[in-house]
Scaffold this motif. Structure first.
Motif, PDB file in Angstrom:
ATOM      1  N   VAL A 199       0.834  -1.210   0.000  1.00 48.02           N
ATOM      2  CA  VAL A 199       0.000   0.000   0.000  1.00 48.02           C
ATOM      3  C   VAL A 199       0.862   1.251   0.000  1.00 48.02           C
ATOM      4  O   VAL A 199       0.576   2.217  -0.710  1.00 48.02           O
ATOM      5  CB  VAL A 199      -0.911  -0.015   1.238  1.00 48.02           C
ATOM      6  N   ILE A 200       1.928   1.190   0.791  1.00 42.82           N
ATOM      7  CA  ILE A 200       2.778   2.391   0.915  1.00 42.82           C
ATOM      8  C   ILE A 200       3.325   2.786  -0.444  1.00 42.82           C
ATOM      9  O   ILE A 200       3.254   3.952  -0.863  1.00 42.82           O
ATOM     10  CB  ILE A 200       3.934   2.125   1.904  1.00 42.82           C
ATOM     11  N   LEU A 201       3.849   1.801  -1.161  1.00 43.20           N
ATOM     12  CA  LEU A 201       4.437   2.091  -2.477  1.00 43.20           C
ATOM     13  C   LEU A 201       3.378   2.651  -3.414  1.00 43.20           C
ATOM     14  O   LEU A 201       3.628   3.610  -4.151  1.00 43.20           O
ATOM     15  CB  LEU A 201       5.052   0.812  -3.036  1.00 43.20           C
ATOM     16  N   LYS A 202       2.194   2.034  -3.364  1.00 44.93           N
ATOM     17  CA  LYS A 202       1.150   2.475  -4.283  1.00 44.93           C
ATOM     18  C   LYS A 202       0.773   3.926  -4.042  1.00 44.93           C
ATOM     19  O   LYS A 202       0.604   4.714  -4.970  1.00 44.93           O
ATOM     20  CB  LYS A 202      -0.076   1.576  -4.141  1.00 44.93           C
ATOM     21  N   ILE A 203       0.625   4.281  -2.769  1.00 37.43           N
ATOM     22  CA  ILE A 203       0.218   5.657  -2.481  1.00 37.43           C
ATOM     23  C   ILE A 203       1.369   6.617  -2.739  1.00 37.43           C
ATOM     24  O   ILE A 203       1.192   7.683  -3.334  1.00 37.43           O
ATOM     25  CB  ILE A 203      -0.285   5.756  -1.026  1.00 37.43           C
ATOM     26  N   ALA A 204       2.565   6.198  -2.315  1.00 42.27           N
ATOM     27  CA  ALA A 204       3.723   7.075  -2.522  1.00 42.27           C
ATOM     28  C   ALA A 204       3.960   7.303  -4.006  1.00 42.27           C
ATOM     29  O   ALA A 204       4.284   8.412  -4.431  1.00 42.27           O
ATOM     30  CB  ALA A 204       4.957   6.462  -1.874  1.00 42.27           C
ATOM     31  N   SER A 205       3.766   6.263  -4.796  1.00 38.75           N
ATOM     32  CA  SER A 205       4.106   6.388  -6.213  1.00 38.75           C
ATOM     33  C   SER A 205       3.234   7.434  -6.887  1.00 38.75           C
ATOM     34  O   SER A 205       3.658   8.106  -7.825  1.00 38.75           O
ATOM     35  CB  SER A 205       3.958   5.034  -6.903  1.00 38.75           C
ATOM     36  N   ALA A 212       7.666   4.259 -15.854  1.00 39.11           N
ATOM     37  CA  ALA A 212       8.281   3.011 -15.396  1.00 39.11           C
ATOM     38  C   ALA A 212       7.936   2.742 -13.935  1.00 39.11           C
ATOM     39  O   ALA A 212       7.693   1.602 -13.536  1.00 39.11           O
ATOM     40  CB  ALA A 212       9.792   3.092 -15.577  1.00 39.11           C
ATOM     41  N   PHE A 213       7.882   3.818 -13.164  1.00 37.06           N
ATOM     42  CA  PHE A 213       7.556   3.711 -11.746  1.00 37.06           C
ATOM     43  C   PHE A 213       6.159   3.116 -11.569  1.00 37.06           C
ATOM     44  O   PHE A 213       5.930   2.208 -10.760  1.00 37.06           O
ATOM     45  CB  PHE A 213       7.646   5.091 -11.114  1.00 37.06           C
ATOM     46  N   LYS A 214       5.234   3.627 -12.352  1.00 33.07           N
ATOM     47  CA  LYS A 214       3.885   3.082 -12.313  1.00 33.07           C
ATOM     48  C   LYS A 214       3.906   1.609 -12.695  1.00 33.07           C
ATOM     49  O   LYS A 214       3.236   0.776 -12.061  1.00 33.07           O
ATOM     50  CB  LYS A 214       2.980   3.852 -13.270  1.00 33.07           C
TER      51      LYS A 214
END
Lengths: 114, 497, 138
Positions: free
Chosen positions: C4-10, C47-49
């Protein structure tokens, strides 16, 4: 600094050519990376290093001896872009080759020259 | 003059328009029309040369040694015209012979990006820009050679890529050293600086890097191994495209560099060029006579004939250089033609192996005539173009007392004749052997199939018949190379006039 | 990576990357930056997405095909050469036009900017294609 970097260029060339001669295709690609970086560094060094001053000058602030030569930097940028493209192509080719043959061994590549 | 940029600009526009095209038919139409326009532009530039001698264009409006200058002199114009003739014929040839497994609109895309790199290399007047165009050409050739991704093809392309990449790195390293020593990359400016440099002998190390780099591109003697390992793997259309064009750009770069600014230590370089040329001719010719696969024979021939061109450069008299340029033009045309015909043969018989084919003369006499023209031209039989090229080179060699290389050249001529006769005997005269490949007469050779060979054959004949006229222009080109004063004047001082 | 953290941060990082890319593009003519670097940064955000949601998800949800980035980029590069062609100032010469905007003051617009923008778009497309062709097939 130039001497140090020149030695680094030499080391990179040595390592690059050594890696080119290895048996694995992936190591061969690493060799290409080394070679292209060594060459870029060589081109970058060709005009000498000017520490602490950029290649850009503001209007009217002409201090010719304190600016770096912009041309090698432009050349290196172009060379890096070309190197990037070639590297990605090589990786894609390796990927495809691995898909078709399932091998990473350059010794298997003997069918096209006899 | 803005028209100088057109040989680069037209392929660029064609690439963009091909990006939109999804149907093969439209891609073909664009390819053929586009290469016709390219041919017209090259001929126009050539005609303009008659009055202007050297045409220049400062790209981006930057004055000459600082910016990139595009230059067309006689050598570039002749190469441009020959290249566009080949592009036109190959785009016609691709209509019928391009492998169906290809993504064919994509093929034309990279076909024209190769053309862009090629034309760019011919007309640029800047060393680094030459490197960029080389890379454009190389990248498109990588894609083309790997297109279709059969197993042996990928193998061939890895070999092709490995040596050519190493060559590019050495080229770039040479550029770095050259810039470090002279502070310029404009070819004319380099020529002017190095002319008055009393330490010019120091340039030999740099020149050696260029020598090896171009030697790899042009497939010279110790560096040619990528060529026979890869040229027989891709589709025949791609092979004919490469055979006529790629190595000749290396030769062009050789001629340009070693006549314009690497002229300090002439004795050393000309001897080196002559020695490598001799070995190139011999190894190429001998290997060709040992093989029984048409594409391999012809690939080794490419190597042996590169030797003739470099020999002309090594002798370095106006006659020799004119001969070398004449021979290059002839070779581009005739060599591509033989590859095209070997493609037709393999389409009729289903194989490239000479042992498995035969009886073509009875089945298709017209094809036999088409083959005999470039084959005899390559071997150097009198009324055709190859004879005059070889004649000039050998005459120049004798006049300048280079007896060894001349003997080698004559001997290689016999070897070429031998392997051409071998193809002729095996494919055309011999009876069709009874085996699985026997699919004779399956494909008729219609108008479109033979049209490219007819065009190229006619060019070979006309070059032979009007050899004096062509020779005049190549001599003009050679004189411009031997005495590059006009070139330097025009490039460096255009803005003052 | 399904965190979740990565998804929101991204989501925020991607926005920042795009802004940074545009800044790099616009300051590029006289300072470090430019179309290539801006394009790489913008490509990085894509790419991050891809790495947060998976390349397959990205492939499915691309509203613009990466080929179109390249096509439009190349067309813009071609367009940037046209003014110089019409003015007969030599092939690909930079032409500058000054525009006075109500709030921002004087703005210098020129064909090099169009050229840079073309490079920017083409590089985005190329980065995405690299990403698609070099990552694992499903």
């Amino acid at each position: 600094m130039e001497t140090l970097l020149a030695i680094l260029v030499g080391i990179l060339y040595t390592a690059g050519f050594y890696m080119l001669l290895r048996r694995s295709i992936l190591k061969f690609i690493i060799g290409i990376i080394f070679l292209s970086n060594a060459t870029n560094l060589l081109v970058f060094l060709s005009a000498g290093l000017v520490a602490g001053s950029p290649a850009f000058i503001k209007d009217g602030n002409m201090q010719a001896e304190k600016t770096a030569d912009p041309l090698p930097q432009a050349l290196v940028l172009t060379a890096i872009v070309i190197g990037l493209g070639i590297l990605v192509f090589t990786l894609a080719l390796k990927y495809k080759y691995f898909e078709v043959t399932g091998t990473d061994d350059l010794d298997q590549l003997k069918k096209t020259d006899d | 003059m803005t028209a100088v940029a057109l040989p680069i600009l037209i392929p660029f526009v064609l690439i963009i328009s091909l990006l939109f095209v999804k149907s093969v038919r439209w891609a073909r139409v664009i390819a053929i029309a586009g290469s016709t326009v390219l041919l017209c532009v090259s001929v126009y530039l050539f005609i303009r040369l008659g009055s202007e001698k050297v045409i220049t264009l400062n790209a981006g409006g930057w004055p000459s040694p600082a910016g990139i200058t595009l230059v067309v002199d006689y050598l570039s114009a002749l190469m441009l015209i020959t290249a566009s003739v080949l592009l036109l014929t190959i785009s016609i040839y691709s209509v019928r012979f391009l492998s169906v497994s290809f993504d064919r609109p994509k093929f034309y895309l990279f076909f024209f990006s190769l053309a862009m790199g090629l034309n760019g290399s011919f007309i640029t007047g800047d060393v680094f820009n030459l490197y960029v165009w080389f890379e454009v050409m190389l990248m498109s050739s990588f894609v083309l050679i790997a297109m279709g991704s059969r197993k042996e093809q990928l193998e061939g392309s890895i070999k092709y890529l490995a040596l050519n990449l190493t060559g590019s790195m050495l080229f770039l390293a040479g550029i770095g050293l050259l810039y470090g020593k002279t502070g310029t990359l404009n070819m004319a400016h380099l020529a002017e600086i190095l002319k008055n440099d009393d330490q010019a002998m120091l340039m030999n190390t740099t020149a050696m890097l260029f020598f090896v780099a171009f030697g790899i591109k042009a497939a010279l003697f110790p560096l040619f191994f990528w060529l026979p390992a890869s040229y027989h793997t891709p589709d025949i259309t791609v092979t004919s495209l490469f055979a006529g064009l790629l190595t000749k750009v290396g030769v062009y770069a050789f001629i340009r560099f070693f006549t314009l600014f690497f002229v300090q230590d002439q004795v050393f370089w000309h001897n080196l060029l002559l020695i490598t040329a001799g070995f190139t001719m011999l190894t190429g010719g001998m290997s060709a006579s040992a093989h029984y696969e048409t594409r391999r024979i012809l690939s080794y021939h490419i190597i042996s004939q590169i030797g003739y061109m470099v020999m002309g450069l090594g002798i370095f008299t106006p006659l020799a250089l004119a001969g070398a340029i004449f021979f290059t033009i002839h070779n581009m045309i005739a060599k591509t033609n033989t590859f095209l015909i070997s493609g037709i043969i393999s389409k009729m018989k289903g194989t490239f192996y000479l042992k498995d084919i035969g009886g073509l003369y009875k089945q298709n006499p017209f094809l036999a005539v088409l083959f005999i023209i470039p084959a005899f031209a390559l071997a150097g039989i009198p009324p055709l173009s190859g004879f005059f090229g070889k004649f000039m080179l050998i005459k120049a060699g004798l006049e300048d007392k280079h007896y060894v290389i001349t003997t080698v050249a004559v001997f290689t001529g016999i070897l070429t004749l031998y392997s051409m006769i071998k193809i002729w005997n095996e494919a055309f005269l011999k009876k069709q052997p009874d085996n699985a490949f026997n699919q004779s007469g399956k494909i008729k050779t219609g108008f479109i199939e033979v049209l490219p060979s007819v065009i190229l054959g006619l060019v070979s004949i006309l070059m032979g018949l009007f050899a004096a006229t062509v020779f005049q222009y190549t001599l003009e080109a050679a004189n411009q190379l031997i005495d590059p004063t006009i070139y330097i004047e025009k490039v460096l001082h255009t803005l003052k006039q | 990576m399904n965190t979740v953290i990565l998804k929101i941060a991204s989501r925020y990082v991607r926005g920042l990357l795009i802004i940074f890319a545009v800044i790099a593009l616009l300051r590029g003519h006289n300072f470090p930056g430019g179309g290539f670097i801006g394009g790489l940064l913008a490509g990085l955000s894509v790419a991050f997405k891809g790495y947060t949601f998976g390349i397959a998800y990205l492939k499915k949800h691309m509203s613009i095909m990466p080929e179109w980035f390249i096509i439009s980029g190349l067309v813009m590069i071609l367009f940037s050469a046209i003014p110089a062609f019409l003015n007969k100032t030599g092939f690909m010469t930079g032409e500058w036009y000054k525009i006075t905007l109500p709030l921002a003051g004087e703005l210098k617009l020129g064909t090099p900017l169009i050229f840079d923008f073309g490079i920017f778009l083409a590089i985005i497309g190329i980065t995405i294609i690299f990403l698609f062709s070099l990552t694992e097939k499903e």
